[in-house]
Design a protein around this motif. Sequence first.
Motif, PDB file in Angstrom:
ATOM      1  N   TYR A 166       0.833  -1.207   0.000  1.00 49.21           N
ATOM      2  CA  TYR A 166       0.000   0.000   0.000  1.00 49.21           C
ATOM      3  C   TYR A 166       0.865   1.253   0.000  1.00 49.21           C
ATOM      4  CZ  TYR A 166      -3.925  -3.141   1.115  1.00 49.21           C
ATOM      5  OH  TYR A 166      -4.853  -4.132   1.073  1.00 49.21           O
ATOM      6  N   ARG A 167       1.963   1.208   0.778  1.00 45.87           N
ATOM      7  CA  ARG A 167       2.880   2.344   0.813  1.00 45.87           C
ATOM      8  C   ARG A 167       3.469   2.603  -0.563  1.00 45.87           C
ATOM      9  NH1 ARG A 167       7.973   0.529   3.231  1.00 45.87           N
ATOM     10  NH2 ARG A 167       8.182  -0.136   1.080  1.00 45.87           N
ATOM     11  N   ASP A 168       3.871   1.518  -1.247  1.00 44.60           N
ATOM     12  CA  ASP A 168       4.453   1.666  -2.586  1.00 44.60           C
ATOM     13  C   ASP A 168       3.437   2.236  -3.576  1.00 44.60           C
ATOM     14  OD1 ASP A 168       6.799   0.648  -1.562  1.00 44.60           O
ATOM     15  OD2 ASP A 168       6.487  -1.398  -2.351  1.00 44.60           O
ATOM     16  N   GLU A 169       2.173   1.795  -3.486  1.00 42.64           N
ATOM     17  CA  GLU A 169       1.115   2.329  -4.360  1.00 42.64           C
ATOM     18  C   GLU A 169       0.918   3.823  -4.100  1.00 42.64           C
ATOM     19  OE1 GLU A 169      -2.696   0.257  -5.073  1.00 42.64           O
ATOM     20  OE2 GLU A 169      -1.789  -1.481  -4.075  1.00 42.64           O
ATOM     21  N   MET A 170       0.983   4.212  -2.827  1.00 43.19           N
ATOM     22  CA  MET A 170       0.815   5.617  -2.478  1.00 43.19           C
ATOM     23  C   MET A 170       1.951   6.458  -3.055  1.00 43.19           C
ATOM     24  SD  MET A 170      -0.563   5.302   1.456  1.00 43.19           S
ATOM     25  CE  MET A 170      -0.207   6.969   1.861  1.00 43.19           C
ATOM     26  N   ARG A 171       3.173   5.936  -2.993  1.00 40.02           N
ATOM     27  CA  ARG A 171       4.323   6.665  -3.554  1.00 40.02           C
ATOM     28  C   ARG A 171       4.176   6.811  -5.069  1.00 40.02           C
ATOM     29  NH1 ARG A 171       9.274   3.844  -0.239  1.00 40.02           N
ATOM     30  NH2 ARG A 171       8.953   4.995   1.695  1.00 40.02           N
ATOM     31  N   ALA A 172       3.735   5.734  -5.724  1.00 36.66           N
ATOM     32  CA  ALA A 172       3.566   5.779  -7.180  1.00 36.66           C
ATOM     33  C   ALA A 172       2.510   6.824  -7.558  1.00 36.66           C
ATOM     34  CB  ALA A 172       3.197   4.402  -7.714  1.00 36.66           C
ATOM     35  N   LEU A 173       1.385   6.865  -6.807  1.00 34.81           N
ATOM     36  CA  LEU A 173       0.338   7.853  -7.082  1.00 34.81           C
ATOM     37  C   LEU A 173       0.840   9.271  -6.862  1.00 34.81           C
ATOM     38  CD1 LEU A 173      -3.020   6.444  -5.599  1.00 34.81           C
ATOM     39  CD2 LEU A 173      -2.591   7.159  -7.927  1.00 34.81           C
ATOM     40  N   ALA A 174       1.614   9.459  -5.805  1.00 38.10           N
ATOM     41  CA  ALA A 174       2.163  10.790  -5.511  1.00 38.10           C
ATOM     42  C   ALA A 174       3.132  11.224  -6.616  1.00 38.10           C
ATOM     43  CB  ALA A 174       2.882  10.780  -4.154  1.00 38.10           C
ATOM     44  N   GLN A 175       3.879  10.278  -7.120  1.00 38.90           N
ATOM     45  CA  GLN A 175       4.818  10.583  -8.193  1.00 38.90           C
ATOM     46  C   GLN A 175       4.059  10.953  -9.473  1.00 38.90           C
ATOM     47  OE1 GLN A 175       7.522   7.368  -9.081  1.00 38.90           O
ATOM     48  NE2 GLN A 175       9.260   8.769  -8.971  1.00 38.90           N
ATOM     49  N   GLU A 176       2.978  10.205  -9.769  1.00 39.12           N
ATOM     50  CA  GLU A 176       2.128  10.494 -10.926  1.00 39.12           C
ATOM     51  C   GLU A 176       1.559  11.901 -10.815  1.00 39.12           C
ATOM     52  OE1 GLU A 176      -1.256   8.079 -12.352  1.00 39.12           O
ATOM     53  OE2 GLU A 176      -0.030   6.369 -11.786  1.00 39.12           O
ATOM     54  N   ALA A 177       1.112  12.241  -9.629  1.00 36.00           N
ATOM     55  CA  ALA A 177       0.497  13.552  -9.410  1.00 36.00           C
ATOM     56  C   ALA A 177       1.530  14.659  -9.613  1.00 36.00           C
ATOM     57  CB  ALA A 177      -0.102  13.633  -8.017  1.00 36.00           C
ATOM     58  N   GLY A 178       2.766  14.394  -9.204  1.00 37.89           N
ATOM     59  CA  GLY A 178       3.835  15.400  -9.363  1.00 37.89           C
ATOM     60  C   GLY A 178       4.200  15.593 -10.813  1.00 37.89           C
TER      61      GLY A 178
END
Length: 180
Positions: A166-178
């Motif tokens: 879940y943490r990794d998915e959150m990081r990927a989403l945050a990176q996408e948003a950036g």
Amino acid sequence: MLCDECGKNPAVFSVTIASGGGVSNRHLCAECMKKMESSLTQGNIHSFLSSIMSMLSPAQTENAQLKCHYCGLSYSDFERTGKLGCAGCYESFQEKLKPMLQRIHGSSQHVGRTPAHLAESQNAPKPQETEHIPTQQELMQQRMEELKQKMDEAVAVENFEAAAQYRDEMRALAQEAGEA
């Protein structure tokens, strides 16, 4: 509606009598109906027939005298045919029609039907009732909150592998948003 026989109690029975090509409706309370039934069950035909004749005569003469001011249709003709002659009949026979319409339709005010093409547009949501369509950013924020909640739940039950996913998915989403 009061009983047509005694004029005191509420009418709960409707008696329809057909005679001589005419139809007469009388509304009776429980007591008057019981009197009529008892005379019939006791074999007192004379009493039963006299009660029916008393129902017929005043109603027929009163209904024959009541006429529409516009088309001349008598109320007894309406009772016989079931059809009114003109729009003025509603006004002329208002006192007699109101209780009947109330009994049949549950209301004395006619509402009518809505045409199909209008019914659909009336059921469609109004502009102020339309549902909010979330933006891409709102959807991403909502997904991040879901992942955070799942990660916290996984940590609480000591399922660290799921929490790491879940943490990794959150990081990927945050990176996408950036990047967007």
